[in-house]
Design a protein around this motif. Structure first.
Motif, PDB file in Angstrom:
ATOM      1  N   VAL A 183       0.836  -1.202   0.000  1.00 11.92           N
ATOM      2  CA  VAL A 183       0.000   0.000   0.000  1.00 11.92           C
ATOM      3  C   VAL A 183       0.869   1.249   0.000  1.00 11.92           C
ATOM      4  O   VAL A 183       0.596   2.218  -0.722  1.00 11.92           O
ATOM      5  N   LEU A 184       1.948   1.254   0.790  1.00 12.14           N
ATOM      6  CA  LEU A 184       2.834   2.416   0.834  1.00 12.14           C
ATOM      7  C   LEU A 184       3.499   2.654  -0.516  1.00 12.14           C
ATOM      8  O   LEU A 184       3.660   3.809  -0.938  1.00 12.14           O
ATOM      9  N   ALA A 185       3.869   1.599  -1.212  1.00 10.80           N
ATOM     10  CA  ALA A 185       4.449   1.740  -2.556  1.00 10.80           C
ATOM     11  C   ALA A 185       3.408   2.318  -3.513  1.00 10.80           C
ATOM     12  O   ALA A 185       3.720   3.182  -4.341  1.00 10.80           O
ATOM     13  N   GLN A 186       2.158   1.866  -3.397  1.00 15.51           N
ATOM     14  CA  GLN A 186       1.083   2.407  -4.226  1.00 15.51           C
ATOM     15  C   GLN A 186       0.885   3.895  -3.973  1.00 15.51           C
ATOM     16  O   GLN A 186       0.750   4.676  -4.923  1.00 15.51           O
ATOM     17  N   ILE A 187       0.868   4.277  -2.702  1.00 15.93           N
ATOM     18  CA  ILE A 187       0.702   5.694  -2.347  1.00 15.93           C
ATOM     19  C   ILE A 187       1.805   6.515  -2.995  1.00 15.93           C
ATOM     20  O   ILE A 187       1.553   7.546  -3.625  1.00 15.93           O
ATOM     21  N   ARG A 188       3.038   6.058  -2.847  1.00 14.10           N
ATOM     22  CA  ARG A 188       4.187   6.797  -3.390  1.00 14.10           C
ATOM     23  C   ARG A 188       4.076   6.938  -4.906  1.00 14.10           C
ATOM     24  O   ARG A 188       4.246   8.028  -5.447  1.00 14.10           O
ATOM     25  N   HIS A 189       3.783   5.856  -5.604  1.00 11.50           N
ATOM     26  CA  HIS A 189       3.688   5.909  -7.072  1.00 11.50           C
ATOM     27  C   HIS A 189       2.534   6.799  -7.530  1.00 11.50           C
ATOM     28  O   HIS A 189       2.674   7.524  -8.519  1.00 11.50           O
ATOM     29  N   GLN A 190       1.421   6.762  -6.812  1.00 10.00           N
ATOM     30  CA  GLN A 190       0.287   7.605  -7.184  1.00 10.00           C
ATOM     31  C   GLN A 190       0.586   9.074  -6.927  1.00 10.00           C
ATOM     32  O   GLN A 190       0.178   9.942  -7.705  1.00 10.00           O
ATOM     33  N   VAL A 230       0.623  15.990 -11.276  1.00  9.79           N
ATOM     34  CA  VAL A 230       1.426  16.899 -12.096  1.00  9.79           C
ATOM     35  C   VAL A 230       2.291  17.883 -11.310  1.00  9.79           C
ATOM     36  O   VAL A 230       3.476  17.975 -11.578  1.00  9.79           O
ATOM     37  N   PRO A 231       1.794  18.624 -10.310  1.00  3.78           N
ATOM     38  CA  PRO A 231       2.677  19.591  -9.658  1.00  3.78           C
ATOM     39  C   PRO A 231       3.642  18.988  -8.631  1.00  3.78           C
ATOM     40  O   PRO A 231       4.341  19.713  -7.940  1.00  3.78           O
ATOM     41  N   VAL A 232       3.713  17.648  -8.544  1.00  5.15           N
ATOM     42  CA  VAL A 232       4.621  16.991  -7.598  1.00  5.15           C
ATOM     43  C   VAL A 232       5.981  16.824  -8.268  1.00  5.15           C
ATOM     44  O   VAL A 232       6.091  16.269  -9.355  1.00  5.15           O
ATOM     45  N   HIS A 233       7.033  17.330  -7.596  1.00  9.94           N
ATOM     46  CA  HIS A 233       8.392  17.221  -8.128  1.00  9.94           C
ATOM     47  C   HIS A 233       9.116  15.978  -7.621  1.00  9.94           C
ATOM     48  O   HIS A 233       9.874  15.364  -8.364  1.00  9.94           O
ATOM     49  N   ARG A 234       8.888  15.629  -6.355  1.00 12.70           N
ATOM     50  CA  ARG A 234       9.617  14.507  -5.769  1.00 12.70           C
ATOM     51  C   ARG A 234       8.841  13.970  -4.566  1.00 12.70           C
ATOM     52  O   ARG A 234       8.237  14.731  -3.820  1.00 12.70           O
ATOM     53  N   VAL A 235       8.902  12.646  -4.385  1.00  7.90           N
ATOM     54  CA  VAL A 235       8.297  11.979  -3.239  1.00  7.90           C
ATOM     55  C   VAL A 235       9.365  11.114  -2.598  1.00  7.90           C
ATOM     56  O   VAL A 235      10.017  10.323  -3.284  1.00  7.90           O
ATOM     57  N   ASN A 236       9.572  11.279  -1.307  1.00  7.80           N
ATOM     58  CA  ASN A 236      10.536  10.460  -0.568  1.00  7.80           C
ATOM     59  C   ASN A 236       9.841   9.785   0.595  1.00  7.80           C
ATOM     60  O   ASN A 236       9.070  10.424   1.310  1.00  7.80           O
ATOM     61  N   ASP A 237      10.140   8.514   0.797  1.00  3.46           N
ATOM     62  CA  ASP A 237       9.690   7.792   1.980  1.00  3.46           C
ATOM     63  C   ASP A 237      10.852   7.855   2.969  1.00  3.46           C
ATOM     64  O   ASP A 237      11.813   7.097   2.863  1.00  3.46           O
TER      65      ASP A 237
END
Length: 190
Positions: free
Chosen positions: A78-85, A90-97
């Motif tokens: 689920v956490l991987a799904q959240i990150r990929h989604q 569009v306005p998201v530049h980067r996501v870090n866990d």
């Protein structure tokens, strides 16, 4: 047949859910523009994911970028799904866990802090005890009158939870918390 797959009434097999939900801290670097926070939060609510803590602040004024810090729970899948989604917005530049990054560095958790204002009303011995305990927790008195105190406390969420629990029998009136601010240790940035 694979032992991890369960037969269903369908032609497809479902994987068995054996993993326990974990608490993770995510940071999301986004454009600072109207509606971005609503889109990020909409992703969570639309898929039934819960947010334990949420903080947002502009971090790079010249570039008009904001940092969203989200604490959530879920299985690794689920956490991987959240990150990929989140990465597809569009306005998201980067996501870090930050939790995963900390573990990769051999650390238990990222550096997390929270601020809370805690109002306690009381008199006599309860008032003296509240002051004594606040000193032990390194909480500052931000406001005081003859009938109440407002303490400011900073630290891990567990420390703030403990302080609130201890203040309840002494006349706890109200609590206001900022939510978690978090970073990974080390010289690298987000």
């Amino acid at each position: 047949m694979n032992a991890n797959l369960l037969p269903t009434g369908s032609a497809y097999f479902l994987t068995q859910q054996t993993q326990e939900p974990e608490r993770h801290t995510l940071t999301v670097l986004v454009d600072n523009e109207p509606g971005v926070l609503a889109r990020v939060i909409g992703l969570f609510s639309g898929r039934g994911y819960n947010i334990d803590s949420l903080t947002v602040s502009e971090t790079e004024h010249e570039k008009h970028l904001s940092r969203i810090t989200i604490v959530t729970r879920g299985t690794p899948h689920v956490l991987a799904q959240i990150r990929h989604q989140l990465e597809r917005i569009v306005p998201v530049h980067r996501v870090n866990d930050l939790t995963v990054i900390a573990r990769e560095k051999g650390q238990e958790r990222p550096l997390e802090r929270e601020v809370a204002l805690v109002k306690v009303a009381g008199d006599g011995n309860d008032r003296v005890e509240a002051l004594r305990l606040a000193e032990a927790f390194r909480a500052k008195v931000s406001d005081a009158t003859t009938d109440h105190f407002i303490f400011e406390i900073t630290g891990k969420s567990s420390k703030i939870d403990q302080f609130i629990t201890i203040m309840q029998p002494l006349g706890l009136v109200e609590v206001c918390r900022t939510g978690v601010a978090a970073m990974n240790r080390g010289p690298q940035g987000m």
